[in-house]
Motif scaffolding. Structure first.
Motif, PDB file in Angstrom:
ATOM      1  N   SER A  49     -12.178  52.232  -9.595  1.00  0.00           N
ATOM      2  CA  SER A  49     -13.558  52.135  -9.085  1.00  0.00           C
ATOM      3  C   SER A  49     -13.822  53.014  -7.865  1.00  0.00           C
ATOM      4  N   PRO A  50     -14.900  53.780  -7.927  1.00  0.00           N
ATOM      5  CA  PRO A  50     -15.295  54.506  -6.716  1.00  0.00           C
ATOM      6  C   PRO A  50     -15.841  53.513  -5.679  1.00  0.00           C
ATOM      7  N   ILE A  51     -16.065  53.990  -4.481  1.00  0.00           N
ATOM      8  CA  ILE A  51     -16.697  53.144  -3.463  1.00  0.00           C
ATOM      9  C   ILE A  51     -18.203  53.207  -3.671  1.00  0.00           C
ATOM     10  N   LEU A  52     -18.797  52.040  -3.825  1.00  0.00           N
ATOM     11  CA  LEU A  52     -20.246  51.989  -4.058  1.00  0.00           C
ATOM     12  C   LEU A  52     -20.975  51.715  -2.757  1.00  0.00           C
ATOM     13  N   ASN A 103     -13.502  46.254 -10.656  1.00  0.00           N
ATOM     14  CA  ASN A 103     -12.679  47.416 -11.011  1.00  0.00           C
ATOM     15  C   ASN A 103     -11.908  48.027  -9.841  1.00  0.00           C
ATOM     16  N   GLY A 104     -11.875  47.331  -8.729  1.00  0.00           N
ATOM     17  CA  GLY A 104     -11.069  47.822  -7.599  1.00  0.00           C
ATOM     18  C   GLY A 104      -9.625  47.405  -7.791  1.00  0.00           C
ATOM     19  N   LYS A 105      -8.968  47.987  -8.760  1.00  0.00           N
ATOM     20  CA  LYS A 105      -7.599  47.573  -9.132  1.00  0.00           C
ATOM     21  C   LYS A 105      -6.676  48.790  -9.185  1.00  0.00           C
ATOM     22  N   SER A 106      -5.388  48.545  -8.968  1.00  0.00           N
ATOM     23  CA  SER A 106      -4.412  49.650  -8.994  1.00  0.00           C
ATOM     24  C   SER A 106      -3.315  49.460 -10.025  1.00  0.00           C
ATOM     25  N   VAL A 107      -3.361  48.347 -10.769  1.00  0.00           N
ATOM     26  CA  VAL A 107      -2.352  48.167 -11.821  1.00  0.00           C
ATOM     27  C   VAL A 107      -3.048  47.919 -13.162  1.00  0.00           C
ATOM     28  N   ASN A 108      -2.374  48.311 -14.230  1.00  0.00           N
ATOM     29  CA  ASN A 108      -2.952  48.107 -15.553  1.00  0.00           C
ATOM     30  C   ASN A 108      -2.665  46.687 -16.060  1.00  0.00           C
ATOM     31  N   HIS A 109      -3.059  46.424 -17.300  1.00  0.00           N
ATOM     32  CA  HIS A 109      -2.882  45.080 -17.862  1.00  0.00           C
ATOM     33  C   HIS A 109      -1.443  44.598 -17.781  1.00  0.00           C
ATOM     34  N   LYS A 110      -0.515  45.555 -17.916  1.00  0.00           N
ATOM     35  CA  LYS A 110       0.901  45.156 -17.894  1.00  0.00           C
ATOM     36  C   LYS A 110       1.422  45.014 -16.474  1.00  0.00           C
ATOM     37  N   GLY A 111       0.602  45.338 -15.486  1.00  0.00           N
ATOM     38  CA  GLY A 111       1.043  45.239 -14.093  1.00  0.00           C
ATOM     39  C   GLY A 111       1.692  46.519 -13.593  1.00  0.00           C
ATOM     40  N   GLU A 112       1.575  47.591 -14.391  1.00  0.00           N
ATOM     41  CA  GLU A 112       2.167  48.867 -13.957  1.00  0.00           C
ATOM     42  C   GLU A 112       1.190  49.631 -13.061  1.00  0.00           C
TER      43      GLU A 112
END
Ligand code: F6P
Length: 539
Positions: free
Chosen positions: A363-366, A347-356
């Motif tokens: 995701s928080p830092i664990l 979950n360390g992601k910055s874009v949605n399914h469409k790539g936006e």
């Protein structure tokens, strides 16, 4: 809906945790007691969150997961880790039957190899009995097996107790270097564990291990060494064959099993060697019970879903970015590292399914450690530092089985250990939540600001009856589905990991520059080029 949640967040943020009507926040599933009564969540907020998740059609997302749908859209794959623990072919949909049949075949092959090892019938090139397993892998091909074996030591059956199991993961060779000093090559079986069979870390360690073995048995044909001392676990069997491992010693698993979700597959070979097939199956059954619960329980009592909603609320609306994993049990000392990969690589992601580009945090830092060790290391920051932290406490109520493995003379002492440990766990959760100005004031009449605990740190308490292969399977599956639900709420794909690829490629060219000054890659920054020259000078 989002606005309502936003408004409620502003309201509760200014409140003390003990003034929030959260005392009925708990769920029970089998031997799991999940307490979230130390969260900034009252009845109304919980209802809003449940409504939000309903509107996002979470039930549909869950049924997509438990199907052959290619929900890993960027890699055009389904995510079938749950199928590894589906009990019988009859319960599997027709489309998935061929893969499930393969799973059963793979487990059968794994189990026959393990039987040979347990029977003491796997002999090395000098006809000595193999009693040492070295798992060479990294990420999902290392963390899961290492964590489970470390957690379930007391579940090792008689026929495996003589076998030592080691893990080699570091790219710098340190793990191997140390191990070579202690293991007997004649009795060692290397497990080359790599889904892709092309990860540099693992490739280089395996090749060094082969080199070492060749030097120890100069009279043996390399093919004989490979046959007697190496097995391969991969979803790319052709690559394992090309490397020289005979087909009969290659265990496979399906491409649709993500690395960080693969401990349930043949990647769990070293787990099954350690705890035996019966316990390995119990681990799978535990995970399967959580899979069923996740699919069938109503949203209100659905453990992974509620856990995800709590996290979603904290991250999105209260801006908590730091998630502590605090097992109050030495047996789970590797769980924080395992969950780091599961949660942050997923979950360390910055874009949605469409790539936006997303406009909210994901995701928080664990991080974390065994709770009582953390108390003497980083809890100072949790209690009095400036970071907003949220914690998952994990504790087992009954450790009788473990205590019985101790010498009789000290069993009472171990009972005492377990009680003080639980007492510390409960005390820390209370203090983090409510601070020193609450009911605990009587313990701390200090007005000295250096001795004040502000409280306000929310936590979950995952109380489990006892640690068994079954309950550990449930616990890991619980986190997997929490991660999945969060990804659905954040509209991201939790099953790819593109963010780890480019660094590997750049390292390839950087390596050339370290080999030869003339091959320095000019795309690198001046600072890095200068560092490389300095490294070459030092050498
Ligand atoms: O680089 C990250 C990663 O791909 C993880 O997702 C994976 O668990 C790890 O490397 C090891 O990969 P493999 O099992 O293919 O060697």
């Amino acid at each position: 809906m989002l606005n309502c949640l936003q408004e409620r967040a502003i309201e509760v943020k200014n409140k003390k945790l003990n003034s929030i009507e959260n005392q009925n926040n708990y769920l029970i599933y089998e031997n799991f007691y999940f307490d979230f009564s130390k969260q900034y969540i009252d009845k109304k907020i919980l209802a809003l969150l449940l409504n939000f998740v309903k509107n996002r059609d979470i039930k549909r997302s869950i049924s997509d997961l438990f199907s052959d749908k290619k929900i890993n859209t960027t890699e055009n794959r389904s995510a079938l880790h749950w199928l590894l623990r589906a009990p019988s072919l009859s319960e599997v949909s027709n489309g998935l039957k061929p893969i499930h049949r393969n799973i059963i075949d793979n487990v059968t092959s794994m189990s026959s190899l393990i039987k040979i090892i347990h029977d003491g019938a796997w002999l090395g090139v000098n006809n000595q009995v193999i009693d040492c397993i070295v798992n060479i892998g990294v990420g999902g091909s290392d963390l899961g097996p290492a964590m489970v074996i470390s957690a379930l030591k007391e579940f090792r059956p008689e026929n495996s107790s003589h076998i030592s199991i080691h893990f080699v993961a570091t790219m710098d060779g340190t793990d191997l270097l140390e191990l070579f000093k202690t293991i007997d090559p004649a009795k060692t079986l290397f497990v080359y564990a790599s889904k892709s069979f092309s990860t540099l870390d693992t490739q280089s360690n395996a090749s060094t291990a082969l080199e070492w073995m060749k030097s120890k048995f100069p009279g043996s044909a390399v093919s004989n060494i490979l046959e007697k001392h190496f097995i391969g676990i991969t979803s790319k069997p052709d690559k394992a064959e090309n490397w020289g491992i005979p087909t009969k010693h290659i265990l496979t698993f399906d491409e649709s099993i993500g690395g960080r979700y693969s401990l349930w597959s043949t990647i769990g070979f070293s787990i099954a060697v350690a705890i035996g097939m019966e316990n390995f199956n119990a681990l799978l059954s535990g995970a399967n019970s959580m899979d069923e619960h996740f699919q069938n329980a109503p949203l209100e009592t659905n453990l992974p879903l509620i856990m995800a909603l709590v996290n979603f609320w904290n991250v999105r609306f209260l801006n908590f970015q730091s998630q502590l994993i605090l097992p109050y049990d030495g047996r789970l000392k590797l769980l924080p590292a395992y969950l780091q990969q599961l949660e942050m690589e997923s979950n360390g992601k910055s874009v949605n399914h469409k790539g936006e580009l997303l406009k909210y945090n994901t995701s928080p830092i664990l991080w974390g450690d065994v709770g009582t060790k953390g108390q003497h290391a980083f809890y100072q920051l949790l209690h009095q530092g400036t970071h907003a932290v949220m914690c998952d406490f994990i504790v087992f109520a009954d450790s009788e089985q473990q205590i019985l493995t101790a010498d009789k003379s000290v069993q009472a002492r171990f009972k005492y250990h377990k009680k003080i440990n639980i007492a510390n766990c409960l005390a820390q959760a209370e203090l983090l939540a409510f601070g020193s100005n609450s009911a605990f004031k009587k313990f701390n009449l200090e007005s000295n600001p250096h001795k004040i605990y502000s409280g306000g740190k929310p936590s979950n308490m995952i109380l489990i009856k006892e640690l068994t292969p079954y309950s550990l399977g449930q616990l890991v599956s619980l986190y997997e589905h929490k991660v999945f639900t969060l990804a659905a709420l954040w509209d991201i794909n939790p099953f790819d990991q593109w963010g780890v690829e480019l660094g590997k490629k750049i390292a390839d060219t950087t390596y050339l520059g370290l080999e030869d000054d003339n091959a320095l890659c000019q795309e690198l920054s001046d600072g890095t080029l200068r560092l490389m020259k300095q490294i070459n000078n030092f050498q």
